[in-house]
Design an enzyme around this catalytic site. Structure first.
Site, PDB file in Angstrom:
ATOM      1  N   CYS A   1       0.418  -1.175  -0.444  1.00 38.22           N
ATOM      2  CA  CYS A   1       0.522  -0.071  -0.089  1.00 38.22           C
ATOM      3  C   CYS A   1       1.112   0.907  -0.359  1.00 38.22           C
ATOM      4  CB  CYS A   1      -0.933  -0.310   1.340  1.00 38.22           C
ATOM      5  SG  CYS A   1      -1.586   1.312   1.207  1.00 38.22           S
TER       6      CYS A   1
ATOM      7  N   HIS B   1     -10.137  18.263  -3.543  1.00 34.88           N
ATOM      8  CA  HIS B   1      -9.252  18.534  -2.340  1.00 34.88           C
ATOM      9  C   HIS B   1     -10.632  17.777  -1.501  1.00 34.88           C
ATOM     10  CE1 HIS B   1      -8.153  23.166  -3.746  1.00 34.88           C
ATOM     11  NE2 HIS B   1      -7.667  22.595  -2.787  1.00 34.88           N
TER      12      HIS B   1
ATOM     13  N   GLU C   1      -0.920  13.303 -13.917  1.00 36.86           N
ATOM     14  CA  GLU C   1      -1.201  13.419 -12.457  1.00 36.86           C
ATOM     15  C   GLU C   1       0.246  14.728 -12.088  1.00 36.86           C
ATOM     16  OE1 GLU C   1      -1.652   8.733  -9.964  1.00 36.86           O
ATOM     17  OE2 GLU C   1       0.403   9.421 -10.826  1.00 36.86           O
TER      18      GLU C   1
END
Length: 165
Positions: free
Chosen positions: A29, A72, A150
């Site tokens: 992860c 956000h 990204e």
């Protein structure tokens, strides 16, 4: 005689969103981190009676609305079998093996995807945009595509082919 196919592209400042996420991969992860994502929308289709494929304003409106829902927020993959979720009235707890996070519910969006990769974020965004355009009665399209970046130099593309109306 074949019909000419046109491609439109929309990329604007308001088509970005800042969000935090982590992905699970290769049995691990990632750490929680964020990106200032940029979105580019592409459509292909045929000219309608009014001689355009789809109004740029309609594309910008829907894409901006979708980006705002992600802005956000902490992006969480609701369909990831490796992540367990529990929540109360105000918080969501996210667990992956020994790691766990607690977030305010208002700052999270659970997405119907398996991981919050750029590829699956592009796929999610594309599906949302396609649904909205279909709901608006847009029937000139052949393809709806979305690029999600990204950062500079790394982006993913997903598209949905539309059957001819």
């Amino acid at each position: 005689m074949s019909q000419r196919i046109y491609r439109l592209q929309v990329t604007k400042d308001q088509l970005g969103f800042a969000a935090a996420h982590f992905i699970t991969m290769r049995g691990k992860c990632e750490r929680l981190h964020g990106h200032n994502y940029r979105v580019t929308v592409e459509v292909e289709g045929f000219l309608g009676e009014d001689k355009y494929v789809v109004d740029f304003g309609v594309l910008k409106k829907h894409a901006t609305e979708i980006a705002r829902t992600l802005d956000h927020r902490v992006l969480l993959a609701a369909e990831n079998a490796k992540i367990a979720y529990s929540q109360d009235e105000q918080h969501i707890t996210v667990c992956y093996e020994e790691k766990y996070y607690v977030f305010p519910l208002a700052e999270v969006i659970l997405l119907p995807i398996e991981n919050t990769t750029a590829e699956l974020l592009a796929s999610y965004f594309c599906a949302e945009l396609s649904e909205r355009l279909h709901h608006d009665g847009v029937n000139t399209l052949k393809m709806v595509g979305v690029w999600v970046s990204e950062g500079p130099g790394q982006q993913a593309f997903a598209n949905i082919e539309w059957p001819q109306a």
